[in-house]
Design a protein around this motif. Structure first.
Motif, PDB file in Angstrom:
ATOM      1  N   GLN A  97     -60.225 -12.283  94.338  1.00  0.00           N
ATOM      2  CA  GLN A  97     -59.714 -11.071  93.691  1.00  0.00           C
ATOM      3  C   GLN A  97     -58.939 -10.219  94.698  1.00  0.00           C
ATOM      4  O   GLN A  97     -59.400  -9.965  95.806  1.00  0.00           O
ATOM      5  N   GLN A  98     -57.764  -9.774  94.284  1.00  0.00           N
ATOM      6  CA  GLN A  98     -56.926  -8.932  95.134  1.00  0.00           C
ATOM      7  C   GLN A  98     -56.848  -7.520  94.565  1.00  0.00           C
ATOM      8  O   GLN A  98     -57.087  -7.332  93.379  1.00  0.00           O
ATOM      9  N   PRO A  99     -56.479  -6.547  95.418  1.00  0.00           N
ATOM     10  CA  PRO A  99     -56.164  -6.634  96.838  1.00  0.00           C
ATOM     11  C   PRO A  99     -57.369  -7.060  97.681  1.00  0.00           C
ATOM     12  O   PRO A  99     -58.518  -6.728  97.358  1.00  0.00           O
ATOM     13  N   PHE A 100     -57.094  -7.763  98.780  1.00  0.00           N
ATOM     14  CA  PHE A 100     -58.121  -8.075  99.773  1.00  0.00           C
ATOM     15  C   PHE A 100     -58.260  -6.866 100.688  1.00  0.00           C
ATOM     16  O   PHE A 100     -57.270  -6.261 101.088  1.00  0.00           O
ATOM     17  N   ARG A 101     -59.502  -6.548 101.041  1.00  0.00           N
ATOM     18  CA  ARG A 101     -59.728  -5.366 101.881  1.00  0.00           C
ATOM     19  C   ARG A 101     -60.656  -5.697 103.035  1.00  0.00           C
ATOM     20  O   ARG A 101     -61.569  -6.520 102.901  1.00  0.00           O
ATOM     21  N   LEU A 102     -60.437  -5.026 104.141  1.00  0.00           N
ATOM     22  CA  LEU A 102     -61.349  -5.061 105.275  1.00  0.00           C
ATOM     23  C   LEU A 102     -61.785  -3.626 105.507  1.00  0.00           C
ATOM     24  O   LEU A 102     -61.130  -2.858 106.218  1.00  0.00           O
ATOM     25  N   GLY A 103     -62.884  -3.254 104.828  1.00  0.00           N
ATOM     26  CA  GLY A 103     -63.338  -1.874 104.859  1.00  0.00           C
ATOM     27  C   GLY A 103     -62.240  -0.940 104.378  1.00  0.00           C
ATOM     28  O   GLY A 103     -61.539  -1.228 103.404  1.00  0.00           O
ATOM     29  N   GLU A 104     -62.099   0.186 105.068  1.00  0.00           N
ATOM     30  CA  GLU A 104     -61.023   1.126 104.765  1.00  0.00           C
ATOM     31  C   GLU A 104     -59.841   0.932 105.703  1.00  0.00           C
ATOM     32  O   GLU A 104     -58.908   1.731 105.705  1.00  0.00           O
ATOM     33  N   ARG A 105     -59.891  -0.144 106.495  1.00  0.00           N
ATOM     34  CA  ARG A 105     -58.909  -0.310 107.560  1.00  0.00           C
ATOM     35  C   ARG A 105     -57.649  -1.056 107.120  1.00  0.00           C
ATOM     36  O   ARG A 105     -56.534  -0.698 107.513  1.00  0.00           O
ATOM     37  N   ILE A 106     -57.817  -2.099 106.333  1.00  0.00           N
ATOM     38  CA  ILE A 106     -56.700  -2.989 106.024  1.00  0.00           C
ATOM     39  C   ILE A 106     -56.759  -3.393 104.554  1.00  0.00           C
ATOM     40  O   ILE A 106     -57.826  -3.753 104.044  1.00  0.00           O
ATOM     41  N   THR A 107     -55.616  -3.335 103.884  1.00  0.00           N
ATOM     42  CA  THR A 107     -55.480  -3.758 102.487  1.00  0.00           C
ATOM     43  C   THR A 107     -54.350  -4.780 102.403  1.00  0.00           C
ATOM     44  O   THR A 107     -53.289  -4.575 103.001  1.00  0.00           O
ATOM     45  N   VAL A 108     -54.564  -5.866 101.655  1.00  0.00           N
ATOM     46  CA  VAL A 108     -53.591  -6.960 101.611  1.00  0.00           C
ATOM     47  C   VAL A 108     -53.386  -7.435 100.177  1.00  0.00           C
ATOM     48  O   VAL A 108     -54.342  -7.581  99.411  1.00  0.00           O
ATOM     49  N   VAL A 109     -52.127  -7.694  99.810  1.00  0.00           N
ATOM     50  CA  VAL A 109     -51.816  -8.516  98.636  1.00  0.00           C
ATOM     51  C   VAL A 109     -50.985  -9.691  99.129  1.00  0.00           C
ATOM     52  O   VAL A 109     -50.216  -9.570 100.096  1.00  0.00           O
ATOM     53  N   PHE A 110     -51.119 -10.809  98.432  1.00  0.00           N
ATOM     54  CA  PHE A 110     -50.617 -12.071  98.962  1.00  0.00           C
ATOM     55  C   PHE A 110     -50.155 -12.964  97.831  1.00  0.00           C
ATOM     56  O   PHE A 110     -50.799 -13.050  96.785  1.00  0.00           O
ATOM     57  N   ASN A 111     -49.022 -13.637  98.033  1.00  0.00           N
ATOM     58  CA  ASN A 111     -48.502 -14.606  97.075  1.00  0.00           C
ATOM     59  C   ASN A 111     -48.269 -15.920  97.802  1.00  0.00           C
ATOM     60  O   ASN A 111     -47.568 -15.955  98.819  1.00  0.00           O
ATOM     61  N   GLY A 112     -48.851 -17.018  97.313  1.00  0.00           N
ATOM     62  CA  GLY A 112     -48.595 -18.310  97.930  1.00  0.00           C
ATOM     63  C   GLY A 112     -49.854 -19.120  98.118  1.00  0.00           C
ATOM     64  O   GLY A 112     -50.867 -18.908  97.446  1.00  0.00           O
ATOM     65  N   GLU A 113     -49.775 -20.056  99.053  1.00  0.00           N
ATOM     66  CA  GLU A 113     -50.911 -20.891  99.423  1.00  0.00           C
ATOM     67  C   GLU A 113     -50.927 -21.046 100.941  1.00  0.00           C
ATOM     68  O   GLU A 113     -49.896 -21.331 101.555  1.00  0.00           O
ATOM     69  N   ILE A 114     -52.113 -20.877 101.531  1.00  0.00           N
ATOM     70  CA  ILE A 114     -52.304 -21.120 102.960  1.00  0.00           C
ATOM     71  C   ILE A 114     -53.085 -22.418 103.087  1.00  0.00           C
ATOM     72  O   ILE A 114     -54.269 -22.484 102.750  1.00  0.00           O
TER      73      ILE A 114
END
Length: 607
Positions: free
Chosen positions: A56-73
């Motif tokens: 589930q997005q957005p991905f979060r690391l506490g209150e420090r970092i927020t990420v949305v992502f499109n693709g495949e790793i």
């Protein structure tokens, strides 16, 4: 796989955000998420392919970092293990879930560790003001469109142009030289789109912006080639064997998903080799598209031969040319700007059929020609006996809808004056192509992979596969394969009048001999035959390119366009047919995005 969007140092109403998300929901029908504040916002639409219950997005690391992502790793398991050694834990096994920790550990260089196709948006909240980091993959497989307002220092972005136009701050005004650029290269190259205030983030690029500041961009290069340094024609078989193993590795990795995976089989060398390699890992479903009736360039029999040789479960998709007008309108909408490749219609219909058959992922053979020297224009330029020969203009004319000396004849005097001083292709790219330090073939390959491939092919494949809610995966675009192609000597790509030498060597024993021996032909829609008086496509083109429409637009001379119809009716010709097709596509785009009528997508969602 997702669609992403966002704004930075700006505001957007809840209605705008919902409209933007709705306008690209076809690319992410399985879920959505967003994080919004008064000065920034990010969101996504999810197509669940890996870890269906997580991610589930957005991905979060506490209150420090927020990420949305499109693709495949594709190397996410390896990166997750590395990050665990740094003390991180993860709630799921989604590929994008590793990105916040990866960014916190490695900073802006985190993208150098990603192996896959992606666009990423990272919001870093740790400084005095938030920082936005946007990044694209090495080949441009996942596009990202931007609108930067220098006066307000605000940024809006989205995976698709129609969605970006859902933000009220994005004007949607046309880029006036756009028609000229389009006819010169079949779709705009470089960062500029057909819209004056919309650009596209180039491949292998990281954009960094502190809130209220001007963005800075960093271009990243393709990794250095790895493996034995092939240098001569005697090593062709060995080079083919190495390429086959690299492709085998990539196909195996790209088959990994938590949903069914299919392959696209055109019947040509590139997709057929991908099909054969995929079939090594168990039963696989292959898909081919053809057109109802009897038409030139029908490849279905070659595709069936490959399917029978590889033992696939084969699906023959057939579409009716009578449906092309409605299909074209959907295609142009999803692309957001004109693309003169007639295969775009087939692309959308094919991926729709793939999804209707129950598949959410499909492997394709795209990019082999660009990487391994598969085009006749490459061969012609390479065989020019002098470095200062006529290859340069001839090559550029091959990229165009019609040659340079004919394009201006289509234009009104006013439009000729407007575009006379403009370069339809980025000047720096042309200079590198014309006078670069490498061989002609290396310069062309660099131009094709850096400019034409992402603009003309990869955006089309991305937008039209995701329009059908299917993730397209491209083995020939993987870093290790592209790096090998970039390092090969010219003679292992083109020699003695033959193209893709090393790729043919890689396919020996893998495909039916009839496929290896067949002459190369375009995987395209036979528009020369279909644009004939009385046929549905002819009637539609006549209506859309009526003199009144063209006069109102003020760019094309109606009388000159009418002579094209007359010539095509009397003596069908590939260049004339493609010109009419390209002008038709442009007029459909103009009606949808520039007519002043409120924009709606094919499902009726207003922009």
């Amino acid at each position: 796989m997702c669609r992403i969007y966002g704004y930075f140092n700006a505001t957007a109403s809840a209605h705008e955000v919902r409209a933007v998300a709705a306008l690209q929901r076809h690319g992410g029908p399985d879920g959505s998420g967003r994080a919004l504040t008064d000065t920034w916002g990010v969101g996504n639409n999810r197509l669940a392919v890996v870890d269906l219950d997580g991610g589930q997005q957005p991905f979060r690391l506490g209150e420090r970092i927020t990420v949305v992502f499109n693709g495949e790793i594709y190397n996410h398991d390896e990166l997750r293990s590395r990050l665990r050694r740094h003390g991180y834990s993860f709630a799921d096994r989604s590929d994008g879930g590793i990105i916040p920790a990866l960014y916190e550990t490695y900073g802006e260089g985190f993208v150098d560790l990603l192996d896959g196709m992606y666009t990423v948006a990272v919001l870093d909240h740790r400084g005095a003001v938030p920082k936005l980091v946007l990044a694209t993959d090495h080949a441009g497989m996942k596009p990202l469109y931007l609108r930067w307002d220098a006066a307000a220092r605000s940024l809006h972005f989205s995976s698709e142009i129609p969605a970006l136009l859902g933000f009220r701050a994005v004007s949607g005004a046309p880029w006036e030289p756009g028609l000229h650029s389009y006819l010169s290269s079949k779709t705009p190259f470089g960062e500029q789109t057909m819209f004056a205030d919309i650009t596209v983030l180039p491949p292998a690029t990281t954009l960094v912006c502190d809130l209220g500041q001007v963005p800075r961009t960093v271009r990243r290069g393709l990794p250095e080639r790895q493996g034995p340094p092939f240098s001569g024609t005697a090593e062709e078989a060995a080079a083919g064997a190495e390429l086959r193993e690299r492709l085998r590795t990539e196909v195996r990795r790209l088959l990994v998903a938590d949903v069914p995976v299919a392959v696209i089989t055109s019947g040509g060398l590139d997709s057929s080799l991908v099909t054969a390699l995929a079939a090594e890992h168990g039963p696989v479903h292959s898909f081919n598209i053809a057109y109802r009736g009897r038409w030139p360039f029908d490849e279905r029999h070659f595709a069936r031969q490959v399917a029978e040789h590889a033992g696939t479960v084969h699906h023959q998709v057939e579409i009716d040319p009578a449906d092309f007008p409605a299909l074209l309108e959907d295609v142009v909408w999803h692309l957001g700007q004109p693309n003169a490749d007639p295969i775009a219609l087939s692309t959308l219909a094919l991926f729709t059929a793939v999804r209707d058959a129950g598949f959410k992922v499909a492997l394709t053979g795209d990019a082999a020609d660009e990487v391994f020297g598969g085009y006749g224009r490459m061969r012609a330029a390479t065989e020019d006996p002098t470095a200062d020969g006529d290859w340069y203009q001839t090559y550029l004319d091959e990229l165009a809808v019609l040659p340079a000396h004919l394009r201006h004849d289509l234009y009104t005097e006013a439009y000729q004056d407007l575009v006379r001083a403009s370069s339809p292709i980025p000047e720096e790219a042309l200079e590198r192509l014309r006078r670069g330090p490498d061989t002609v073939l290396r310069r062309i390959t660099d131009f094709e992979t850096s400019h034409r491939l992402p603009a003309y092919h990869l955006r089309r494949v991305d937008h039209l596969s995701m329009a059908g809610s299917v993730e397209a995966r491209l083995p020939f675009c993987q870093r290790d394969v592209m790096a090998m192609g970039a390092g090969l000597p010219d003679a292992l790509r083109i020699r003695d009048g033959k193209v893709k030498r090393v790729l043919y060597a890689a396919a020996v024993g893998m495909l039916p001999q009839s496929v290896l021996d067949r002459p190369k032909q375009p995987f395209t829609l036979p528009v020369t035959a279909m644009l004939a008086p009385g046929r549905p496509l002819w009637l539609y083109a006549r209506d859309m390119l009526a003199p009144g429409r063209l006069t109102a637009a003020g760019q094309l001379e109606p009388a000159v366009v009418d002579t094209l119809f007359t010539a095509q009716a009397e003596k069908p010709d590939d260049t004339t047919a493609l010109t009419l097709w390209a002008l038709l596509v442009h007029e459909v785009w103009r009606e949808q995005f520039q007519s002043g009528v409120r924009r709606t997508d094919p499902l009726g969602v207003a922009a």
